[in-house]
Motif scaffolding. Structure first.
Motif, PDB file in Angstrom:
ATOM      1  N   THR A  12      -9.949   3.373   0.059  1.00  0.00           N
ATOM      2  CA  THR A  12     -10.426   2.029   0.373  1.00  0.00           C
ATOM      3  C   THR A  12      -9.459   1.306   1.308  1.00  0.00           C
ATOM      4  O   THR A  12      -9.865   0.707   2.318  1.00  0.00           O
ATOM      5  CB  THR A  12     -10.615   1.205  -0.916  1.00  0.00           C
ATOM      6  N   ALA A  13      -8.173   1.374   0.977  1.00  0.00           N
ATOM      7  CA  ALA A  13      -7.169   0.714   1.815  1.00  0.00           C
ATOM      8  C   ALA A  13      -7.158   1.292   3.225  1.00  0.00           C
ATOM      9  O   ALA A  13      -7.121   0.556   4.224  1.00  0.00           O
ATOM     10  CB  ALA A  13      -5.788   0.852   1.170  1.00  0.00           C
ATOM     11  N   GLN A  14      -7.194   2.610   3.328  1.00  0.00           N
ATOM     12  CA  GLN A  14      -7.187   3.261   4.638  1.00  0.00           C
ATOM     13  C   GLN A  14      -8.434   2.885   5.433  1.00  0.00           C
ATOM     14  O   GLN A  14      -8.362   2.607   6.634  1.00  0.00           O
ATOM     15  CB  GLN A  14      -7.126   4.777   4.460  1.00  0.00           C
ATOM     16  N   ALA A  15      -9.597   2.890   4.770  1.00  0.00           N
ATOM     17  CA  ALA A  15     -10.847   2.567   5.464  1.00  0.00           C
ATOM     18  C   ALA A  15     -10.831   1.144   6.003  1.00  0.00           C
ATOM     19  O   ALA A  15     -11.306   0.880   7.123  1.00  0.00           O
ATOM     20  CB  ALA A  15     -12.032   2.762   4.521  1.00  0.00           C
ATOM     21  N   GLY A  61       7.141   5.529   6.687  1.00  0.00           N
ATOM     22  CA  GLY A  61       7.260   6.792   5.962  1.00  0.00           C
ATOM     23  C   GLY A  61       8.610   6.932   5.286  1.00  0.00           C
ATOM     24  O   GLY A  61       8.697   7.379   4.127  1.00  0.00           O
ATOM     25  N   ALA A  62       9.680   6.570   5.992  1.00  0.00           N
ATOM     26  CA  ALA A  62      11.013   6.625   5.395  1.00  0.00           C
ATOM     27  C   ALA A  62      11.121   5.654   4.221  1.00  0.00           C
ATOM     28  O   ALA A  62      11.747   5.962   3.196  1.00  0.00           O
ATOM     29  CB  ALA A  62      12.064   6.298   6.461  1.00  0.00           C
ATOM     30  N   ALA A  63      10.488   4.487   4.359  1.00  0.00           N
ATOM     31  CA  ALA A  63      10.495   3.513   3.260  1.00  0.00           C
ATOM     32  C   ALA A  63       9.767   4.069   2.045  1.00  0.00           C
ATOM     33  O   ALA A  63      10.212   3.887   0.899  1.00  0.00           O
ATOM     34  CB  ALA A  63       9.863   2.210   3.720  1.00  0.00           C
ATOM     35  N   VAL A 110      -0.126   2.101   5.298  1.00  0.00           N
ATOM     36  CA  VAL A 110      -1.128   2.882   4.581  1.00  0.00           C
ATOM     37  C   VAL A 110      -1.169   4.309   5.119  1.00  0.00           C
ATOM     38  O   VAL A 110      -1.250   5.273   4.365  1.00  0.00           O
ATOM     39  CB  VAL A 110      -2.520   2.230   4.702  1.00  0.00           C
ATOM     40  N   ASN A 111      -1.133   4.455   6.434  1.00  0.00           N
ATOM     41  CA  ASN A 111      -1.154   5.785   7.041  1.00  0.00           C
ATOM     42  C   ASN A 111       0.010   6.628   6.557  1.00  0.00           C
ATOM     43  O   ASN A 111      -0.142   7.829   6.281  1.00  0.00           O
ATOM     44  CB  ASN A 111      -1.098   5.671   8.564  1.00  0.00           C
ATOM     45  N   ALA A 112       1.183   6.028   6.448  1.00  0.00           N
ATOM     46  CA  ALA A 112       2.374   6.783   6.088  1.00  0.00           C
ATOM     47  C   ALA A 112       2.471   7.062   4.598  1.00  0.00           C
ATOM     48  O   ALA A 112       2.963   8.118   4.186  1.00  0.00           O
ATOM     49  CB  ALA A 112       3.620   6.017   6.550  1.00  0.00           C
ATOM     50  N   ARG A 328       8.273  10.844   5.995  1.00  0.00           N
ATOM     51  CA  ARG A 328       8.699  10.850   7.394  1.00  0.00           C
ATOM     52  C   ARG A 328       7.882  11.816   8.235  1.00  0.00           C
ATOM     53  O   ARG A 328       7.506  11.511   9.378  1.00  0.00           O
ATOM     54  CB  ARG A 328      10.181  11.205   7.480  1.00  0.00           C
ATOM     55  N   ALA A 329       7.580  12.996   7.671  1.00  0.00           N
ATOM     56  CA  ALA A 329       6.800  13.984   8.418  1.00  0.00           C
ATOM     57  C   ALA A 329       5.387  13.488   8.683  1.00  0.00           C
ATOM     58  O   ALA A 329       4.850  13.643   9.786  1.00  0.00           O
ATOM     59  CB  ALA A 329       6.772  15.306   7.656  1.00  0.00           C
ATOM     60  N   LEU A 330       4.768  12.885   7.650  1.00  0.00           N
ATOM     61  CA  LEU A 330       3.433  12.323   7.847  1.00  0.00           C
ATOM     62  C   LEU A 330       3.473  11.175   8.859  1.00  0.00           C
ATOM     63  O   LEU A 330       2.559  11.021   9.671  1.00  0.00           O
ATOM     64  CB  LEU A 330       2.862  11.835   6.518  1.00  0.00           C
TER      65      LEU A 330
END
Length: 396
Positions: A12-15, A61-63, A110-112, A328-330
């Motif tokens: 839901t958040a990503q959408a 991502g690091a966070a 959200v993506n990370a 981080r990779a994502l």
């Protein structure tokens, strides 16, 4: 059972972020009319959220690796909703672009982090399915934008239309705060905590994911404009078709995820999808060249096929990187994809204006073809992290 609620909340958040990150293309006609700018100029405006996202993905991502996923997503989603509200009221294209870029920076959380949640709560044999379901967020978000933004923009103006994704982002932040729990983390080992970037495998996966973003962005950005300008469709009807197709694209991501679980490979299905995307873009170009109905059929195929690979790339990236590098990779993987998402709309808008659609589509077809050639289909976790726990097999 709770993990499925967490997955649903993450979707839901990503959408909701995708409604403005990748759905503003449906407002291009309204932006051009209201601001008196060219197609290239409008495409540049709608790319600004991706610019903000691009600059902050790795940091988010690091966070998430350090502080956890829940706090990262709530913080970013709240910021995105607030900044979209600001964007709907500011005057001038410069301030509009700044506000949209900052909203995109918030959405990057959200993506990370949401993919990291999925990887933490689901086992290796379920991750293709789970990540495939999670990746339905983008086509569902774009589909929602296709249904809602054109009529809102037509009746109230494109700035007022921005209030819809603003409210949806704020509501999603509240849901994440209530429902999401950070997954447990395994005990640290040398293999798990060492850098996965000492070999070229992950770099190749990132490159393939970025290249496959080309046809996705061309199709999603210019589908409505193409149907209206070249095929003489009404904007609302074109938006409705695209919304239906986005549902098919979402189902395709789930099917591809299940496929990858059953064959024990993320990368071989990803390579085959790259070949199909190449074919779809070539057929779209040919249909446009001969002014045939084939163009619409191929456009629909491109919208479906071009989004099918995303879950595979994210799953392969997280599994290869390991639990202590996954964020981080994502973030880096998504950065590559969004470099393409940032550059593609204005670049291909320039090609379309300078030449025609079929030329631009043929140029775009080179990108998935290169991705198919570059894909490291035989890669395993041992190639990246000797002694790592999970295994990603390229072939049986």
């Amino acid at each position: 059972m709770r993990r499925w609620f967490i997955l649903g909340t993450g979707i839901t958040a990503q959408a909701m972020t995708c409604t403005f990150l990748y759905g503003l293309g449906f407002l291009i006609p309204e932006i051009q009319s209201a601001e008196h700018i060219s197609l290239t100029g409008a495409a540049t405006i709608i790319a600004t959220p991706v610019l903000g996202l691009l600059g902050t993905l790795i940091a988010w991502g690091a966070a998430a690796d350090r502080f956890g996923e829940r706090i990262v997503i709530v913080t970013g989603m709240t910021a995105a909703g607030a900044l979209l509200t600001v964007a709907s009221f500011v005057d001038g294209l410069v301030w509009l672009g700044v506000a949209l870029a900052l909203a995109g920076a918030g959405a990057a959380s959200v993506n990370a982090a949401s993919g990291r949640v999925v990887m933490g709560w689901f086992t290796e044999r379920e991750r293709g399915l789970a990540m495939g379901i999670r990746q339905t967020a983008q086509p569902l978000g774009v589909g929602l934008a296709a249904i809602s933004l054109p009529p809102l923009g037509h009746h109230f103006g494109f700035r007022a239309a921005l209030l819809l994704p603003a409210g949806l982002c704020l509501l999603s932040a509240l849901l994440v705060a209530i429902i999401v729990i950070d997954p447990p983390r395994p005990e640290r080992t040398t293999a798990e905590t060492s850098s996965p970037y000492r070999t070229p495998v992950l770099w190749k996966v990132h490159a393939v994911g970025a290249l496959l973003g080309g046809p996705q962005m061309v199709a999603s950005t210019y589908a409505l404009t193409y149907l209206v300008a070249q095929r003489h469709w009404q904007p609302v009807a074109a938006g409705q078709l695209i919304a239906v197709v986005q549902v098919a694209g979402a189902a395709g991501r789930i099917a591809v995820g299940v496929w990858s679980d059953r064959v024990g490979s993320r990368l071989r299905p990803m390579q085959r999808i790259a070949v199909l995307a190449t074919i779809a873009m070539v057929l779209w170009a040919f249909g446009d060249l001969i002014d045939s109905w084939l163009a619409v059929v191929a456009l629909v195929a491109a919208l479906i096929v071009s989004v099918a690979d995303n879950g595979l790339g994210f799953t392969a990236t997280a599994e290869l990187a390991g639990p202590f590098w996954a964020g981080r990779a994502l973030g880096l993987h998504n950065t590559g994809q969004n470099v393409v998402a940032l550059v593609v709309p204005p670049f291909f808008g320039w090609i379309i204006v300078s030449t025609n659609y079929w030329t631009a589509l043929l140029v775009c077809a080179v990108m998935p073809l290169a991705g198919a050639i570059l894909s490291p289909v035989g890669a395993t976790v041992e190639d990246v992290r000797p002694g790592g726990r999970a295994r990603v097999r390229g072939q049986d």
